[in-house]
Design an enzyme around this catalytic site. Structure first.
Site, PDB file in Angstrom:
ATOM      1  N   PRO A  21       0.844  -1.204   0.000  1.00 26.83           N
ATOM      2  CA  PRO A  21       0.000   0.000   0.000  1.00 26.83           C
ATOM      3  C   PRO A  21       0.879   1.255   0.000  1.00 26.83           C
ATOM      4  CG  PRO A  21      -0.683  -1.554   1.705  1.00 26.83           C
ATOM      5  CD  PRO A  21       0.608  -2.064   1.158  1.00 26.83           C
ATOM      6  N   CYS A  23       0.547   5.714  -0.632  1.00 28.67           N
ATOM      7  CA  CYS A  23      -0.337   6.839  -0.905  1.00 28.67           C
ATOM      8  C   CYS A  23      -0.091   7.372  -2.314  1.00 28.67           C
ATOM      9  CB  CYS A  23      -0.115   7.924   0.137  1.00 28.67           C
ATOM     10  SG  CYS A  23       1.602   8.440   0.242  1.00 28.67           S
ATOM     11  N   TYR A  53      -3.824   3.555   1.941  1.00 27.82           N
ATOM     12  CA  TYR A  53      -4.480   3.514   3.248  1.00 27.82           C
ATOM     13  C   TYR A  53      -5.942   3.890   3.078  1.00 27.82           C
ATOM     14  CZ  TYR A  53      -3.536   8.663   3.726  1.00 27.82           C
ATOM     15  OH  TYR A  53      -3.468  10.022   3.565  1.00 27.82           O
ATOM     16  N   GLU A  96      -5.618  -1.743   2.704  1.00 25.92           N
ATOM     17  CA  GLU A  96      -5.078  -1.512   4.044  1.00 25.92           C
ATOM     18  C   GLU A  96      -6.094  -0.688   4.838  1.00 25.92           C
ATOM     19  OE1 GLU A  96      -0.743  -0.020   5.251  1.00 25.92           O
ATOM     20  OE2 GLU A  96      -1.885   1.504   4.195  1.00 25.92           O
ATOM     21  N   TYR A 162      -3.847  -2.590  10.107  1.00 28.27           N
ATOM     22  CA  TYR A 162      -2.714  -1.659   9.988  1.00 28.27           C
ATOM     23  C   TYR A 162      -2.227  -1.297  11.389  1.00 28.27           C
ATOM     24  CZ  TYR A 162      -0.326   2.348   7.679  1.00 28.27           C
ATOM     25  OH  TYR A 162       0.586   3.238   7.170  1.00 28.27           O
ATOM     26  N   HIS A 165       3.287   2.756  11.798  1.00 30.62           N
ATOM     27  CA  HIS A 165       3.335   4.134  11.311  1.00 30.62           C
ATOM     28  C   HIS A 165       2.677   5.143  12.250  1.00 30.62           C
ATOM     29  CE1 HIS A 165       4.039   2.593   6.945  1.00 30.62           C
ATOM     30  NE2 HIS A 165       5.167   2.840   7.572  1.00 30.62           N
ATOM     31  N   TYR A 167      -0.147   5.111  13.766  1.00 21.39           N
ATOM     32  CA  TYR A 167      -1.602   5.234  13.734  1.00 21.39           C
ATOM     33  C   TYR A 167      -2.200   4.483  14.928  1.00 21.39           C
ATOM     34  CZ  TYR A 167      -0.850   7.053   9.017  1.00 21.39           C
ATOM     35  OH  TYR A 167      -0.432   7.800   7.935  1.00 21.39           O
TER      36      TYR A 167
END
Ligand code: ADP
Ligand code: SF4
Length: 682
Positions: A21, A23, A53, A96, A162, A165, A167
């Protein structure tokens, strides 16, 4: 071995090439643009093609960075566009599922983001998250489950949980962020509870037909000097080892994981990855800006990874797997690691790529990375200048079947990339030239004339039907103050004023030197480094608040500053240059106007560039109002100085549109939400 199939739970990837995945600046705003772009990768041979994402709920909204979305059933159709096209080429489609927590600001949805605690927004906005109570956690799990069901209905084969990162899910795992006293905080078992529940529930919801992947970090925090800080990661992964069908592993430091080539080379994650496959029996995928098949094979053989993960290499060359399979290694368009692709997401616009001018244009302009429309009629085309614009124009025109003459004044091809690639850390930029030169040398219909500086008279004598002037641009010796170009030096001091062109020509100043960066991208920092390596005391100075401020869009700004600081380069921000007399520079604070004086013997001005459009002007003038016997176009930096990506794009566009300019229907398709006439029916 790269073309062996790999079982991932209930599905099988046809080979080891896995587009992770990434962006794109498209997301839910631009579904057609997105689907066509991913489809080209599937066509190019990637066994798995993931979308970006994908937000599971409006309380995780990242605009102006456009994520994809599976908020409700009305989102399914947009994803179907992509999965159908990806499946047509025999690839698996992955999604994702994403919940940003403290990293999403929800500027669009205006809902309160939730996270493990009430944290300040991690993207720097002045507001906080709502701390999730147990009802919120239950609700969140339901959102995730519903989004997974929608993903299945949309035709995805691999659905992600996910957990990295920074998140939401990764914040639950993080011992410093998760200080909860309930069963979701404290012990390792408690902190991994949410992830375990999400894996179980996703498998339960869609595991009959779809694989469940987990994106997870192999280290706990960013270590000093790039040293991995493992923390509890091994233990954590061991606890969950065989629960998902696939582990997609990356690292805590995003600027290393997707680092620019100036600082980070191919396979840089290897030291972090060594232990991962010893802990799980499930397939593992990781990235490393892999473009060399030898490195890929070595990564699989040595047990680092099962699947060759790629974002950037698949952007620069969507046909990388097919070229390897067919043994066409010299045709690979290798990523140069500039991260201009990432700037699309940073700026909320569709992705662009320095090496691949068709990236993001697959739907909008119907461009294909490998197939160009054949010429409509015979024509002889002269391209003057063999920088990135001229090289790409000649390559694409040659591929269309035209007779092409490429004239270059210098004894090397490549223009600015050949020069810039000599600067510290910039070596991989030479790939922009090398790919094109390689292609051109194989084209019998393209003739290259080196050391051929063309005058207007020469251009007329060629007898071309079309002429492209790609003569580049030259760095200026003055500064742009927002309204005017101003000289900052008296004539007597001008001998000590240098430009990046001087430095690249080997004219190095000696003694203390100020590098004034009014440009704001990489050049100022790279020149400062070049001079520091040569032994000068260097002061980097910029009117911006930050060093290399535009490089924030390419995720390298922080690294540039720490790199310059480590080299011992003095840094002055928020000051504009007013005067330099060969001994001292006068600077004004851009906020207070307060004066600063810096002693230095030399000044390098990295400001703006002057288009080298003299030849273009001379040809127009020679026609003295009459029609020219050829079409005349200036392209690249000669038209409007820009990024290397801009020059490559300009060259490609010239070649694509040569015989169709001005025709009706030849325009950019405009991706937009269709407007209904009766708003009450929406
Ligand atoms: P761009 O980024 O637009 O491709 P570059 O500055 O990289 O521009 O390249 C311009 C190239 O044009 C350089 O290699 C330069 O030597 C060449 N050039 C400039 N003027 C002439 C000319 N009159 N005839 C042939 N080549 C030229
Ligand atoms: Fe690679 Fe640069 Fe293209 Fe991104 S923009 S894929 S870093 S060449």
């Amino acid at each position: 071995m790269l073309f062996e199939p790999v079982s991932i739970g209930p599905v099988t990837a046809k080979n080891r090439f896995y587009e992770v995945p990434h962006c794109t600046g498209m997301g839910w705003l631009r579904p057609h643009t997105l689907a066509a772009m991913r489809a080209v990768k599937a066509e190019g041979g990637w066994g798995v093609v993931c979308t970006e994402y994908t937000s599971i709920h409006p309380s995780s909204d990242d605009l102006p960075h456009p994520s994809a979305a599976l908020w409700d059933d009305s989102d399914i159709q947009a994803h179907r566009l992509m999965t159908d096209m990806v499946h047509e080429h025999g690839a698996l489609a992955g999604v994702e599922l994403w919940y940003g927590g403290a990293r999403s600001a929800n500027l669009h949805s205006r809902m309160s983001p939730m996270d493990v605690d009430s944290f300040p927004n991690l993207a720097g906005h002045p507001f906080q998250t709502r701390a999730m109570d147990k009802d919120d956690i239950r609700t969140f799990r339901q959102w995730h489950r519903r989004a997974a069901l929608r993903a299945k209905e949309a035709g995805f084969d691999i659905v992600y949980v996910y957990a990295t990162h920074g998140y939401l899910v990764s914040n639950f795992l993080n011992p410093r962020m998760n200080t909860r006293s309930d069963e979701y905080g404290g012990s390792l078992a408690n902190r991994t509870r949410l992830l375990r529940e999400l894996i179980d529930e996703t498998k339960d919801a869609i595991g009959d037909r779809c694989a469940v992947a987990v994106r997870f970090s192999a280290d706990e925090e960013i270590g000093v000097d790039g040293q991995p800080v493992l923390g509890e990661r091994r233990e954590m992964l061991a606890m969950l080892a065989d629960l998902p069908d696939l582990w997609d592993i990356n690292i805590a430091d995003y600027s290393l994981e997707m680092g620019v080539s100036r600082f980070v080379k191919e396979a840089a994650l290897e030291p972090y990855m060594k232990w991962v496959r010893t802990v799980t029996t499930k397939p593992v995928v990781t990235v490393g800006r892999f473009t060399s098949p030898d490195t890929m094979v070595q990564q699989v053989r040595s047990g680092i990874t099962d699947l060759i993960g790629a974002a950037r290499p698949s952007i620069a060359d969507p046909f990388l797997p097919r070229k390897i399979e067919e043994g066409r290694l010299s045709a690979i368009r290798e990523c140069i690691g500039c991260n201009v692709c990432y700037s699309g997401d940073s700026l909320g616009v569709p992705i662009r790529c320095t090496q691949n001018p068709t990236m993001g244009e697959e739907w909008r302009r119907n461009w294909h990375p490998e197939i160009l429309p054949p010429k409509r009629r015979d024509a002889r085309i002269l391209v003057v200048g063999a920088g990135p614009a001229g090289l790409e124009a000649a390559r694409a025109l040659g591929a269309r079947g035209y007779e092409v003459l490429l004239a270059e004044a210098d004894r090397d091809l490549g223009g600015r990339v050949t020069r810039e690639a000599e600067l510290p850390g910039m070596r991989e930029y030479i790939r922009v030239r090398d790919y094109r030169e390689q292609q051109l040398r194989e084209m019998a219909n393209v003739s290259i004339f080196m050391e051929s500086r063309m005058s207007a008279e020469d251009v007329f004598s060629v007898g071309a039907d079309h002429v492209a002037i790609a003569t580049g641009a030259t760095w200026r010796r003055d500064c742009f103050d927002g309204e005017r170009y101003l000289s900052v030096t008296s004539d007597s001091g001008s001998a000590r004023v240098f430009t990046p062109d001087d430095i690249m020509d080997g004219k190095l100043p000696s003694g203390p030197t100020i590098v004034f960066d009014g440009d704001g991208y990489y050049m100022g920092g790279v020149i400062a480094e070049r001079l520091r390596i040569a032994g000068s005391h260097v002061i980097y100075c910029t009117p911006s608040d930050s060093v290399s401020h535009w490089a924030g869009n390419t995720s390298e700004r922080r690294r540039v500053r720490s790199h310059l600081a480590r080299l011992g380069i003095q840094i002055v921000t928020a000051h504009k240059l007013v005067a330099f007399d060969g001994r001292e520079a006068e600077l004004d604070c851009v906020y207070s106007g307060e004066k600063m004086r810096l002693s230095a013997l030399n000044l390098v001005i990295v400001s703006a560039r002057t288009p080298n459009d003299g030849l273009y002007g001379e040809i127009k003038e020679a026609a003295s109002g009459q029609a020219l016997p050829f079409s005349l176009t200036r392209i690249g930096d000669c038209e409007a100085p820009s990024l290397i990506a801009g020059a490559v794009y300009a060259g490609h566009r010239f070649a694509q549109e040569l015989d169709s300019l001005g025709e009706s229907g030849h325009h950019i398709r405009h991706e937009r939400v269709d407007v209904v006439t009766d708003i009450k029916k929406v």
